[in-house]
Design a protein around this motif. Structure first.
Motif, PDB file in Angstrom:
ATOM      1  N   THR A 155       0.905  -0.877  -0.144  1.00 59.10           N
ATOM      2  CA  THR A 155      -0.200  -0.131  -0.194  1.00 59.10           C
ATOM      3  C   THR A 155       1.158   1.008  -0.117  1.00 59.10           C
ATOM      4  O   THR A 155       0.511   2.045   0.106  1.00 59.10           O
ATOM      5  N   TYR A 189      -1.650   6.882   2.108  1.00 66.49           N
ATOM      6  CA  TYR A 189      -2.139   6.357   3.809  1.00 66.49           C
ATOM      7  C   TYR A 189      -0.818   6.672   4.800  1.00 66.49           C
ATOM      8  O   TYR A 189       0.491   6.991   4.468  1.00 66.49           O
ATOM      9  N   THR A 190      -1.566   7.660   6.242  1.00 65.12           N
ATOM     10  CA  THR A 190      -0.775   8.216   7.125  1.00 65.12           C
ATOM     11  C   THR A 190      -0.324   6.591   7.887  1.00 65.12           C
ATOM     12  O   THR A 190       0.306   7.401   9.295  1.00 65.12           O
ATOM     13  N   SER A 191      -1.069   6.213   8.182  1.00 66.94           N
ATOM     14  CA  SER A 191      -1.090   5.292   9.491  1.00 66.94           C
ATOM     15  C   SER A 191      -1.748   3.945   9.127  1.00 66.94           C
ATOM     16  O   SER A 191      -2.568   4.259   7.671  1.00 66.94           O
ATOM     17  N   GLN A 212      -3.673   1.120  10.583  1.00 64.38           N
ATOM     18  CA  GLN A 212      -5.271   1.458   9.870  1.00 64.38           C
ATOM     19  C   GLN A 212      -6.393   2.004   8.902  1.00 64.38           C
ATOM     20  O   GLN A 212      -6.578   1.493   8.240  1.00 64.38           O
ATOM     21  N   GLN A 213      -4.834   2.561   8.162  1.00 67.33           N
ATOM     22  CA  GLN A 213      -5.156   2.909   6.930  1.00 67.33           C
ATOM     23  C   GLN A 213      -5.528   2.069   6.232  1.00 67.33           C
ATOM     24  O   GLN A 213      -5.679   1.819   4.925  1.00 67.33           O
ATOM     25  N   HIS A 214      -4.424   1.949   5.686  1.00 68.92           N
ATOM     26  CA  HIS A 214      -3.572   0.733   4.894  1.00 68.92           C
ATOM     27  C   HIS A 214      -4.316  -0.112   5.388  1.00 68.92           C
ATOM     28  O   HIS A 214      -4.622  -0.470   4.177  1.00 68.92           O
ATOM     29  N   ASP A 230      -7.568  -0.880   6.589  1.00 70.74           N
ATOM     30  CA  ASP A 230      -9.191  -0.094   5.595  1.00 70.74           C
ATOM     31  C   ASP A 230      -9.140   0.216   4.440  1.00 70.74           C
ATOM     32  O   ASP A 230      -9.345  -0.895   3.436  1.00 70.74           O
ATOM     33  N   ALA A 231      -8.214   0.092   3.335  1.00 72.24           N
ATOM     34  CA  ALA A 231      -7.365   0.896   2.306  1.00 72.24           C
ATOM     35  C   ALA A 231      -8.066  -1.011   1.460  1.00 72.24           C
ATOM     36  O   ALA A 231      -8.738  -1.719   0.113  1.00 72.24           O
ATOM     37  N   ARG A 247     -11.619  -2.468   2.540  1.00 72.08           N
ATOM     38  CA  ARG A 247     -12.715  -1.388   1.325  1.00 72.08           C
ATOM     39  C   ARG A 247     -12.392  -2.489   0.048  1.00 72.08           C
ATOM     40  O   ARG A 247     -13.749  -2.188  -0.864  1.00 72.08           O
ATOM     41  N   ARG A 248     -11.149  -2.445  -0.500  1.00 70.19           N
ATOM     42  CA  ARG A 248     -11.452  -3.346  -1.892  1.00 70.19           C
ATOM     43  C   ARG A 248     -11.335  -3.637  -2.020  1.00 70.19           C
ATOM     44  O   ARG A 248     -11.593  -4.617  -3.868  1.00 70.19           O
ATOM     45  N   ASP A 255      -8.033  -3.127  16.331  1.00 72.99           N
ATOM     46  CA  ASP A 255      -9.151  -1.871  16.929  1.00 72.99           C
ATOM     47  C   ASP A 255      -9.596  -2.346  18.680  1.00 72.99           C
ATOM     48  O   ASP A 255     -10.762  -1.574  18.802  1.00 72.99           O
TER      49      ASP A 255
END
Length: 159
Positions: free
Chosen positions: A92, A97-99, A101-103, A105-106, A109-110, A131
């Motif tokens: 990723t 992405y900056t965290s 968790q964002q990685h 979640d991406a 999501r995909r 989480d």
């Protein structure tokens, strides 16, 4: 004590023979295409010649999502699955992405519309990124659908 898994990466014939004789897994280091399919079959044939079951050798490739559309990313995962990949790493980086968790979640999501692939891709649970709080994560690898999975010796998806 569990032995340290031996995974090799590359495409040279000499390396493919080593994978077939000794390896727990193999990193093909190329995109899923006709050449990749031929190399996967070559490793399987060499393993059989060496008296091993080809199914005892994991195959891990990678998919980068920073330079591809979601459809291209999902297509690449599906292509590797067809070729017999047992593990997929998702890169990723360069996706903005900056965290951690964002990685994660991406990735989720995909794949949300591709539940059959969720069961293919494994995610290493890191308690500090869970989480549910530190220490709450299972030590067992889980696929992105959340199911515990039996893992081969070796790497799993690292997000």
């Amino acid at each position: 004590q569990r032995p340290i898994p031996l995974w090799f990466g590359g495409r040279a014939e000499r390396l493919l023979r080593r994978v077939a004789r000794l390896g727990d897994g193999w990193f093909p280091l190329l995109r899923p295409n006709r050449e990749a399919g031929a190399l996967v079959q070559r490793v399987r044939d060499l393993a059989t010649e060496a008296g091993r079951s080809p199914d005892d050798i994991g195959i891990e490739s990678w998919v980068s999502i920073g330079d591809r559309s979601p459809d291209q990313w999902v297509e690449a995962v599906a292509e590797w699955k067809k070729l017999g990949a047992t593990h997929i790493s998702v890169n990723t980086m360069k996706a903005g992405y900056t965290s951690p968790q964002q990685h994660i979640d991406a990735i989720r999501r995909r794949l949300v519309d591709h539940h059959d692939l969720l069961k293919t891709v494994q995610l290493v649970h890191a308690p500090e990124f869970d989480d549910r709080g530190a220490g709450a994560a299972s030590d067992s690898p889980r696929n992105l659908a959340g199911d515990e999975v039996a893992s081969r010796r070796g790497p799993n998806l690292i997000a």
